[in-house]
Design a protein around this motif. Structure first.
Motif, PDB file in Angstrom:
ATOM      1  N   VAL A 170       0.847  -1.204   0.000  1.00 21.61           N
ATOM      2  CA  VAL A 170       0.000   0.000   0.000  1.00 21.61           C
ATOM      3  C   VAL A 170       0.878   1.247   0.000  1.00 21.61           C
ATOM      4  N   ASN A 171       1.952   1.241   0.804  1.00 18.39           N
ATOM      5  CA  ASN A 171       2.872   2.384   0.815  1.00 18.39           C
ATOM      6  C   ASN A 171       3.467   2.622  -0.569  1.00 18.39           C
ATOM      7  N   CYS A 172       3.860   1.557  -1.247  1.00 18.95           N
ATOM      8  CA  CYS A 172       4.430   1.690  -2.593  1.00 18.95           C
ATOM      9  C   CYS A 172       3.408   2.266  -3.564  1.00 18.95           C
ATOM     10  N   VAL A 173       2.172   1.806  -3.471  1.00 17.60           N
ATOM     11  CA  VAL A 173       1.119   2.316  -4.357  1.00 17.60           C
ATOM     12  C   VAL A 173       0.897   3.802  -4.099  1.00 17.60           C
ATOM     13  N   ILE A 174       0.721   4.177  -2.862  1.00 16.35           N
ATOM     14  CA  ILE A 174       0.460   5.583  -2.522  1.00 16.35           C
ATOM     15  C   ILE A 174       1.647   6.460  -2.911  1.00 16.35           C
ATOM     16  N   GLU A 221     -14.556  -1.034  -9.357  1.00 17.43           N
ATOM     17  CA  GLU A 221     -13.699  -1.498 -10.455  1.00 17.43           C
ATOM     18  C   GLU A 221     -12.697  -0.416 -10.835  1.00 17.43           C
ATOM     19  N   SER A 222     -13.099   0.834 -10.732  1.00 14.82           N
ATOM     20  CA  SER A 222     -12.187   1.944 -11.016  1.00 14.82           C
ATOM     21  C   SER A 222     -11.013   1.939 -10.032  1.00 14.82           C
ATOM     22  N   THR A 223     -11.292   1.635  -8.781  1.00 16.32           N
ATOM     23  CA  THR A 223     -10.235   1.553  -7.765  1.00 16.32           C
ATOM     24  C   THR A 223      -9.229   0.478  -8.161  1.00 16.32           C
ATOM     25  N   VAL A 224      -9.747  -0.683  -8.544  1.00 17.30           N
ATOM     26  CA  VAL A 224      -8.883  -1.799  -8.953  1.00 17.30           C
ATOM     27  C   VAL A 224      -8.045  -1.397 -10.163  1.00 17.30           C
ATOM     28  N   GLU A 225      -8.671  -0.719 -11.114  1.00 17.47           N
ATOM     29  CA  GLU A 225      -7.962  -0.283 -12.327  1.00 17.47           C
ATOM     30  C   GLU A 225      -6.839   0.694 -11.985  1.00 17.47           C
ATOM     31  N   ILE A 226      -7.124   1.651 -11.130  1.00 15.33           N
ATOM     32  CA  ILE A 226      -6.106   2.646 -10.746  1.00 15.33           C
ATOM     33  C   ILE A 226      -4.958   1.970 -10.005  1.00 15.33           C
ATOM     34  N   VAL A 227      -5.278   1.104  -9.051  1.00 17.20           N
ATOM     35  CA  VAL A 227      -4.233   0.402  -8.295  1.00 17.20           C
ATOM     36  C   VAL A 227      -3.385  -0.443  -9.237  1.00 17.20           C
ATOM     37  N   THR A 228      -4.016  -1.124 -10.169  1.00 16.75           N
ATOM     38  CA  THR A 228      -3.282  -1.955 -11.128  1.00 16.75           C
ATOM     39  C   THR A 228      -2.360  -1.099 -11.996  1.00 16.75           C
ATOM     40  N   GLN A 229      -2.844   0.064 -12.429  1.00 18.59           N
ATOM     41  CA  GLN A 229      -1.998   0.980 -13.211  1.00 18.59           C
ATOM     42  C   GLN A 229      -0.776   1.413 -12.408  1.00 18.59           C
ATOM     43  N   ILE A 230      -0.991   1.751 -11.149  1.00 17.53           N
ATOM     44  CA  ILE A 230       0.118   2.212 -10.309  1.00 17.53           C
ATOM     45  C   ILE A 230       1.103   1.074 -10.057  1.00 17.53           C
ATOM     46  N   ILE A 231       0.597  -0.116  -9.770  1.00 21.15           N
ATOM     47  CA  ILE A 231       1.476  -1.265  -9.504  1.00 21.15           C
ATOM     48  C   ILE A 231       2.295  -1.632 -10.737  1.00 21.15           C
ATOM     49  N   SER A 232       1.781  -1.317 -11.922  1.00 19.20           N
ATOM     50  CA  SER A 232       2.487  -1.641 -13.164  1.00 19.20           C
ATOM     51  C   SER A 232       3.628  -0.675 -13.479  1.00 19.20           C
ATOM     52  N   LYS A 233       3.686   0.460 -12.781  1.00 20.26           N
ATOM     53  CA  LYS A 233       4.759   1.428 -13.026  1.00 20.26           C
ATOM     54  C   LYS A 233       6.097   0.830 -12.592  1.00 20.26           C
ATOM     55  N   GLU A 293       8.599   2.213 -11.212  1.00 18.79           N
ATOM     56  CA  GLU A 293       8.987   2.708  -9.892  1.00 18.79           C
ATOM     57  C   GLU A 293       8.290   1.911  -8.787  1.00 18.79           C
ATOM     58  N   THR A 294       7.037   1.551  -9.026  1.00 17.32           N
ATOM     59  CA  THR A 294       6.290   0.791  -8.029  1.00 17.32           C
ATOM     60  C   THR A 294       6.815  -0.631  -7.934  1.00 17.32           C
ATOM     61  N   VAL A 295       7.132  -1.220  -9.077  1.00 14.54           N
ATOM     62  CA  VAL A 295       7.696  -2.575  -9.092  1.00 14.54           C
ATOM     63  C   VAL A 295       8.997  -2.592  -8.301  1.00 14.54           C
ATOM     64  N   THR A 296       9.835  -1.577  -8.509  1.00 10.86           N
ATOM     65  CA  THR A 296      11.091  -1.472  -7.768  1.00 10.86           C
ATOM     66  C   THR A 296      10.815  -1.328  -6.269  1.00 10.86           C
ATOM     67  N   CYS A 297       9.859  -0.488  -5.928  1.00  9.70           N
ATOM     68  CA  CYS A 297       9.493  -0.295  -4.517  1.00  9.70           C
ATOM     69  C   CYS A 297       9.011  -1.606  -3.910  1.00  9.70           C
ATOM     70  N   LEU A 298       8.147  -2.316  -4.628  1.00  8.81           N
ATOM     71  CA  LEU A 298       7.622  -3.586  -4.126  1.00  8.81           C
ATOM     72  C   LEU A 298       8.747  -4.609  -3.943  1.00  8.81           C
ATOM     73  N   ALA A 299       9.675  -4.627  -4.900  1.00  7.01           N
ATOM     74  CA  ALA A 299      10.788  -5.573  -4.816  1.00  7.01           C
ATOM     75  C   ALA A 299      11.682  -5.244  -3.625  1.00  7.01           C
ATOM     76  N   THR A 300      11.886  -3.980  -3.375  1.00  8.40           N
ATOM     77  CA  THR A 300      12.749  -3.555  -2.278  1.00  8.40           C
ATOM     78  C   THR A 300      12.044  -3.638  -0.929  1.00  8.40           C
ATOM     79  N   ASP A 301      10.935  -2.917  -0.793  1.00 12.13           N
ATOM     80  CA  ASP A 301      10.244  -2.843   0.486  1.00 12.13           C
ATOM     81  C   ASP A 301       9.422  -4.082   0.770  1.00 12.13           C
TER      82      ASP A 301
END
Length: 109
Positions: free
Chosen positions: A55-59, A80-92, A94-102
């Protein structure tokens, strides 16, 4: 989709309250509200991922428009819009790097 009167009233009151806050306070409030919308999406769509770091990485990687939309979704509940936005952010990247690290650090601890 029609907005129910209580939701519209709460949204209106929230906007009035926010207008009295400093820009930093407004951002902090919006980010905290967005967290409430993102958390159930992460829990549901990404099982096994450490929730708080994800959640921190997404925000942290959401733009202001995405934060605003997610904050509004916290009032009405995830859609569904929430899911779409979260999925877009997780696909960035920078977010992938954050998820991998944190996220990985949270799993290893």
């Amino acid at each position: 989709m029609a907005v129910h009167k209580p939701v519209a009233l709460l949204s209106g009151l929230a906007l009035i309250a926010l207008s009295a806050c400093s820009p930093q306070a407004q951002d902090d409030i919006a980010r905290e509200a967005a967290r409430r919308a993102v958390t159930p999406v992460v829990q549901d769509k990404f099982p096994g991922v450490p929730v708080e770091p994800a959640v921190n990485c997404v925000i942290d990687n959401a733009n202001s428009t995405q934060i605003g939309a997610l904050a509004l979704d916290a009032v009405t509940g995830p859609t569904e819009s929430t899911v779409e936005i979260v999925t877009q952010i997780i696909s960035k990247p920078e977010t992938v790097t954050c998820l991998a690290t944190d996220g990985l650090a949270a799993i290893l601890n």
